[in-house]
Design an enzyme around this catalytic site. Structure first.
Site, PDB file in Angstrom:
ATOM      1  N   ASP A  84       0.795  -1.230   0.000  1.00  0.00           N
ATOM      2  CA  ASP A  84       0.000   0.000   0.000  1.00  0.00           C
ATOM      3  C   ASP A  84       0.830   1.284   0.000  1.00  0.00           C
ATOM      4  OD1 ASP A  84       0.690  -0.951   2.620  1.00  0.00           O
ATOM      5  OD2 ASP A  84      -0.617   0.576   3.487  1.00  0.00           O
ATOM      6  N   GLU A 141      -0.731  -1.877   5.129  1.00  0.00           N
ATOM      7  CA  GLU A 141       0.161  -1.846   6.301  1.00  0.00           C
ATOM      8  C   GLU A 141       0.014  -0.535   7.054  1.00  0.00           C
ATOM      9  OE1 GLU A 141       3.020  -1.014   9.027  1.00  0.00           O
ATOM     10  OE2 GLU A 141       3.089   0.068   7.147  1.00  0.00           O
ATOM     11  N   GLU A 142      -0.246   0.541   6.301  1.00  0.00           N
ATOM     12  CA  GLU A 142      -0.261   1.889   6.887  1.00  0.00           C
ATOM     13  C   GLU A 142      -1.547   2.146   7.668  1.00  0.00           C
ATOM     14  OE1 GLU A 142       2.328   3.683   6.856  1.00  0.00           O
ATOM     15  OE2 GLU A 142       3.493   3.191   5.079  1.00  0.00           O
ATOM     16  N   ARG A 181      17.176  -6.996  15.469  1.00  0.00           N
ATOM     17  CA  ARG A 181      17.509  -7.348  16.845  1.00  0.00           C
ATOM     18  C   ARG A 181      16.567  -8.442  17.334  1.00  0.00           C
ATOM     19  NH1 ARG A 181      17.893  -3.114  20.671  1.00  0.00           N
ATOM     20  NH2 ARG A 181      17.164  -4.460  22.337  1.00  0.00           N
TER      21      ARG A 181
HETATM   22 ZN   LIG Z   1       4.958   3.675   6.366  1.00  0.00          ZN
HETATM   23 ZN   LIG Z   2       6.359   1.080   5.417  1.00  0.00          ZN
END
Ligand SMILES: [Zn+2]
Ligand SMILES: [Zn+2]
Length: 396
Positions: A84, A141-142, A181
């Site tokens: 996205d 994702e945003e 990590r």
């Molecule tokens: Zn982002």
């Molecule tokens: Zn991103």
């Protein structure tokens, strides 16, 4: 199987040129959360052309490609890319800049999608591994948690895997430098809202009102004490106010009856997340009660903390070292003060999330800004990293 280096891939100039064109084509046609229709079609069409079995519809526009190795093996892993874009007006001036007003690929997901498609193509051409690779292309994702929606739609029931891997470009970091990590890496990103409700009245006679502005102000000032007195001193956490709403701008002489305070809460461990939620409510209540004002907390858990698993980080570090050399791999990177919905996948399946430097030249910009652009020189590095993850995981 010897490790794949970015130079091996660069030698295939046709492959790199095609991927660069693809990346720029996706960049020019950004699509925001759950509307990645064109991008999803490109991904599905290309995977099918490679002979990879595809499944569409998880999370709406999500695509999963399944590739079985030519050697027998029970182990299965997932590699994930996000597709996205963001609501930002692009200012890069690039010839392939966004053609969609108000939207742009300002986080590099155009590049993430391209790198995973590149790896799928190479692996499908010669699936010299033992087991199964699931290629996950996720929407949203945003902010809207496309990863969570894909999981709710059955992602890991339909495609059970032993490990899951994610990559994000690292803006303004040296090209190809890999950071990761073990344990918590990125923070939980929650939003909260406290509604103070009492009685308002004439500003000249405040004794006739309970006046919710006073407890609201005390509450805001007290938030720092949650961090300094409730959260363990060796745990990072943040509480910030992003919105205060009360009264009418044209009525400075009227005490409002309601004040709304909204903010964000960030933490790296579930226990600290609980402390923040509990304390914000208790502090609001404690400030409101003496005034005869009510305080109501609405706490919304958005993205959980992103927690990497030790074994998978070791494999990711091995793959990264084979790709860019051990000197360019930092396996004890500092915590990142942002959130990422890959954390939902890591809640279900052990895995590793790494960041790979997008370049630190004079034109380098931070993600989520109008001048950010994914660095095409990262494509062969990302493709090689993905291939080396498969080699590290499924070489038996
Ligand atoms: Zn982002
Ligand atoms: Zn991103």
């Amino acid at each position: 199987m010897p490790p794949i280096t970015p130079d091996d891939l660069r030698a295939d100039t046709d492959f790199i040129d095609r991927l660069t064109q693809l990346r720029r084509d996706i960049h020019a046609h950004p699509e925001t959360a759950f509307e990645e229709v064109r991008t999803s079609d490109i991904v599905a069409t290309r995977l099918e052309a490679m002979g990879i079995e595809i499944h569409r519809g998880l999370g709406g526009t999500g695509v999963v490609g399944t590739l079985r190795g030519k050697r027998p093996g029970q182990r299965a892993i997932a590699l994930r890319a996000d597709m996205d874009a963001l609501f930002i007006t692009e200012e890069t001036g690039k010839p392939y800049a966004s053609t969609v007003p108000g939207k742009m690929h300002a986080c590099g997901h155009d590049g993430h999608t391209t790198m995973l498609l590149g790896a799928a193509e190479k692996l499908a051409a010669d699936p010299d591994f033992a087991g199964t690779v699931q290629f996950i292309f996720q929407p949203a994702e945003e902010g809207l948690g496309g990863a969570r929606v894909m999981i709710e739609d059955g992602l890991f029931d339909l495609f059970p895997v032993d490990a899951v891997y994610g990559v994000h470009n690292a803006p303004k970091e040296p090209l190809g430098q890999v950071q990761t990590r073990v344990g918590p890496y990125m923070c939980a990103g929650d939003t909260w809202e406290v509604i103070f409700e009492g009685t308002g009245g004439h500003g000249a006679m405040p004794h006739n009102a309970t006046d919710p502005t006073i407890p609201a102000a005390q509450f805001i000032a007290s938030l720092a004490q949650i961090i300094s007195r409730k959260v363990p001193s060796n745990d990072p956490a943040v509480v910030s106010v992003g919105h205060i709403g009360a009264g009418d701008y044209n009525s400075p002489n009227i005490i409002p009856s309601r004040v709304v305070v909204r903010g964000t809460a960030r933490s790296y461990r579930p226990e600290v997340r609980d402390i923040l939620e509990q304390s914000i409510g208790a502090f609001a209540e404690g400030c409101a009660q003496p005034h005869g004002v009510s305080a109501r907390l609405i706490y919304t858990r958005r993205y959980p903390p992103l927690v990497n698993a030790a074994e998978e980080v070791a494999r990711a570090v091995q793959a990264a070292g084979a790709t860019v050399g051990a000197d360019l791999v930092d396996a004890e990177a500092p915590l990142v003060g942002g959130s990422e919905d890959f954390s939902f996948m890591l809640e279900k399946v052990p895995g590793a999330y790494v960041m790979i430097g997008n370049g630190d030249g004079p034109d380098a910009a931070f993600v989520h800004t109008p001048r950010f652009d994914f660095n095409d020189d990262l494509i062969p590095i990302g493709v090689a990293y993905w291939m080396n993850v498969v080699a590290a995981e499924l070489s038996a």
